[in-house]
Write a protein that holds these residues in place. Sequence first.
Motif, mmCIF file in Angstrom:
data_model
loop_
_atom_site.group_PDB
_atom_site.id
_atom_site.type_symbol
_atom_site.label_atom_id
_atom_site.label_comp_id
_atom_site.label_asym_id
_atom_site.label_seq_id
_atom_site.Cartn_x
_atom_site.Cartn_y
_atom_site.Cartn_z
ATOM 1 N N THR A 5 68.315 -14.550 -10.096
ATOM 2 C CA THR A 5 67.219 -14.199 -11.007
ATOM 3 C C THR A 5 66.667 -15.441 -11.688
ATOM 4 O O THR A 5 67.402 -16.400 -11.961
ATOM 5 C CB THR A 5 67.674 -13.198 -12.094
ATOM 6 N N ASP A 6 65.386 -15.389 -11.958
ATOM 7 C CA ASP A 6 64.722 -16.464 -12.676
ATOM 8 C C ASP A 6 65.355 -16.654 -14.052
ATOM 9 O O ASP A 6 65.548 -17.785 -14.508
ATOM 10 C CB ASP A 6 63.219 -16.141 -12.793
ATOM 11 N N ALA A 7 65.712 -15.545 -14.687
ATOM 12 C CA ALA A 7 66.329 -15.612 -16.024
ATOM 13 C C ALA A 7 67.661 -16.369 -15.974
ATOM 14 O O ALA A 7 67.954 -17.178 -16.859
ATOM 15 C CB ALA A 7 66.525 -14.204 -16.588
ATOM 16 N N ALA A 8 68.469 -16.113 -14.944
ATOM 17 C CA ALA A 8 69.760 -16.804 -14.816
ATOM 18 C C ALA A 8 69.548 -18.303 -14.628
ATOM 19 O O ALA A 8 70.274 -19.126 -15.200
ATOM 20 C CB ALA A 8 70.559 -16.231 -13.656
ATOM 21 N N LEU A 9 68.533 -18.661 -13.847
ATOM 22 C CA LEU A 9 68.246 -20.086 -13.623
ATOM 23 C C LEU A 9 67.763 -20.759 -14.906
ATOM 24 O O LEU A 9 68.193 -21.863 -15.226
ATOM 25 C CB LEU A 9 67.209 -20.259 -12.515
ATOM 26 N N ARG A 10 66.887 -20.092 -15.631
ATOM 27 C CA ARG A 10 66.377 -20.669 -16.883
ATOM 28 C C ARG A 10 67.502 -20.883 -17.899
ATOM 29 O O ARG A 10 67.562 -21.917 -18.561
ATOM 30 C CB ARG A 10 65.285 -19.783 -17.470
ATOM 31 N N ILE A 21 73.406 -25.409 -10.620
ATOM 32 C CA ILE A 21 73.917 -25.328 -9.253
ATOM 33 C C ILE A 21 74.851 -24.132 -9.107
ATOM 34 O O ILE A 21 74.818 -23.407 -8.109
ATOM 35 C CB ILE A 21 74.625 -26.644 -8.857
ATOM 36 N N GLN A 22 75.653 -23.895 -10.124
ATOM 37 C CA GLN A 22 76.641 -22.821 -10.048
ATOM 38 C C GLN A 22 76.003 -21.434 -9.984
ATOM 39 O O GLN A 22 76.589 -20.517 -9.412
ATOM 40 C CB GLN A 22 77.613 -22.905 -11.219
ATOM 41 N N VAL A 23 74.803 -21.265 -10.518
ATOM 42 C CA VAL A 23 74.111 -19.976 -10.385
ATOM 43 C C VAL A 23 73.992 -19.631 -8.895
ATOM 44 O O VAL A 23 74.240 -18.493 -8.479
ATOM 45 C CB VAL A 23 72.719 -20.004 -11.056
ATOM 46 N N PHE A 24 73.623 -20.604 -8.094
ATOM 47 C CA PHE A 24 73.479 -20.394 -6.655
ATOM 48 C C PHE A 24 74.837 -20.207 -5.989
ATOM 49 O O PHE A 24 75.046 -19.254 -5.238
ATOM 50 C CB PHE A 24 72.763 -21.590 -6.007
ATOM 51 N N THR A 25 75.762 -21.120 -6.255
ATOM 52 C CA THR A 25 77.035 -21.094 -5.539
ATOM 53 C C THR A 25 77.871 -19.869 -5.897
ATOM 54 O O THR A 25 78.614 -19.372 -5.048
ATOM 55 C CB THR A 25 77.823 -22.400 -5.748
ATOM 56 N N ASP A 26 77.745 -19.364 -7.114
ATOM 57 C CA ASP A 26 78.448 -18.124 -7.459
ATOM 58 C C ASP A 26 77.951 -16.971 -6.589
ATOM 59 O O ASP A 26 78.734 -16.141 -6.122
ATOM 60 C CB ASP A 26 78.270 -17.777 -8.937
ATOM 61 N N LYS A 27 76.645 -16.932 -6.357
ATOM 62 C CA LYS A 27 76.067 -15.893 -5.486
ATOM 63 C C LYS A 27 76.519 -16.075 -4.040
ATOM 64 O O LYS A 27 76.761 -15.099 -3.330
ATOM 65 C CB LYS A 27 74.537 -15.900 -5.562
ATOM 66 N N TYR A 28 76.650 -17.323 -3.599
ATOM 67 C CA TYR A 28 77.128 -17.578 -2.238
ATOM 68 C C TYR A 28 78.569 -17.088 -2.084
ATOM 69 O O TYR A 28 78.912 -16.433 -1.093
ATOM 70 C CB TYR A 28 77.065 -19.065 -1.884
ATOM 71 N N LEU A 158 63.551 -24.592 -3.867
ATOM 72 C CA LEU A 158 64.223 -23.330 -4.198
ATOM 73 C C LEU A 158 64.294 -22.358 -3.028
ATOM 74 O O LEU A 158 65.311 -21.685 -2.829
ATOM 75 C CB LEU A 158 63.536 -22.656 -5.391
ATOM 76 N N GLU A 159 63.220 -22.295 -2.257
ATOM 77 C CA GLU A 159 63.148 -21.319 -1.166
ATOM 78 C C GLU A 159 64.224 -21.538 -0.104
ATOM 79 O O GLU A 159 64.557 -20.626 0.651
ATOM 80 C CB GLU A 159 61.753 -21.335 -0.513
ATOM 81 N N LEU A 160 64.805 -22.734 -0.045
ATOM 82 C CA LEU A 160 65.877 -23.019 0.905
ATOM 83 C C LEU A 160 67.231 -22.496 0.426
ATOM 84 O O LEU A 160 68.154 -22.344 1.227
ATOM 85 C CB LEU A 160 65.995 -24.524 1.150
ATOM 86 N N PHE A 161 67.339 -22.236 -0.860
ATOM 87 C CA PHE A 161 68.638 -21.935 -1.448
ATOM 88 C C PHE A 161 68.809 -20.491 -1.890
ATOM 89 O O PHE A 161 69.931 -19.998 -1.954
ATOM 90 C CB PHE A 161 68.900 -22.898 -2.605
ATOM 91 N N ALA A 162 67.718 -19.810 -2.196
ATOM 92 C CA ALA A 162 67.805 -18.411 -2.608
ATOM 93 C C ALA A 162 66.410 -17.838 -2.793
ATOM 94 O O ALA A 162 65.429 -18.575 -2.955
ATOM 95 C CB ALA A 162 68.575 -18.275 -3.920
ATOM 96 N N LYS A 163 66.348 -16.527 -2.788
ATOM 97 C CA LYS A 163 65.129 -15.836 -3.165
ATOM 98 C C LYS A 163 65.218 -15.648 -4.678
ATOM 99 O O LYS A 163 66.226 -15.160 -5.200
ATOM 100 C CB LYS A 163 65.043 -14.469 -2.479
ATOM 101 N N ILE A 164 64.172 -16.068 -5.378
ATOM 102 C CA ILE A 164 64.186 -15.995 -6.839
ATOM 103 C C ILE A 164 63.488 -14.702 -7.273
ATOM 104 O O ILE A 164 62.328 -14.471 -6.954
ATOM 105 C CB ILE A 164 63.463 -17.204 -7.486
ATOM 106 N N ASN A 165 64.221 -13.868 -7.973
ATOM 107 C CA ASN A 165 63.679 -12.612 -8.492
ATOM 108 C C ASN A 165 63.284 -12.797 -9.948
ATOM 109 O O ASN A 165 64.026 -13.380 -10.733
ATOM 110 C CB ASN A 165 64.691 -11.484 -8.372
ATOM 111 N N LYS A 166 62.127 -12.277 -10.278
ATOM 112 C CA LYS A 166 61.610 -12.386 -11.661
ATOM 113 C C LYS A 166 62.423 -11.587 -12.623
ATOM 114 O O LYS A 166 63.052 -10.838 -12.804
ATOM 115 C CB LYS A 166 60.153 -11.961 -11.733
#
Length: 166
Positions: A5-10, A21-28, A158-166
Amino acid sequence: MIEVTDAALRKAVGEGMDEFIQVFTDKYKEAIGDEWTAEAMSLLTGEQHSLLAYQIFRDEVMAGGFCQLIQNGYGGYIFDNPFAKVMRMWGAEDLSKLVYKAKKIYDDHRVDLEKERTDDEFMAMYEQYEAFDEIEEEYLDMEERVTALIARYVDEHLELFAKINK
């Protein structure tokens, strides 16, 4: 595609580059679960694997060095994959060179480095493999800069690493 989510990234950006970085890797990790099988690993793209490898590399080396990284079963994931090459392509040339230095030690001593050990035998590895010490110090000196560089690369692609949801 893995979604964040965009909120998690912000929120993570405000906490630091490693948290970003961990926002992405936790999802992975959530996507593959505890199964590091070929089937589970196929759920991630090459870019996602490289980012996950960096997170694992960073966490393990910061906590206990290369001996810990290898003893925890990540030697092959880091050294048998194009991790160092990808780091160079992402702009982290110093990290790439460092990983290649560590890979040489790993390749030369793989069987011994990966064998099961008691806690005392594990602690003795740090004396036996002092060749890692200098490389670990180099990484500790560059970690903050490299983590920021990788986070910036992810942010710009960003598009290489995840789909960002609003």
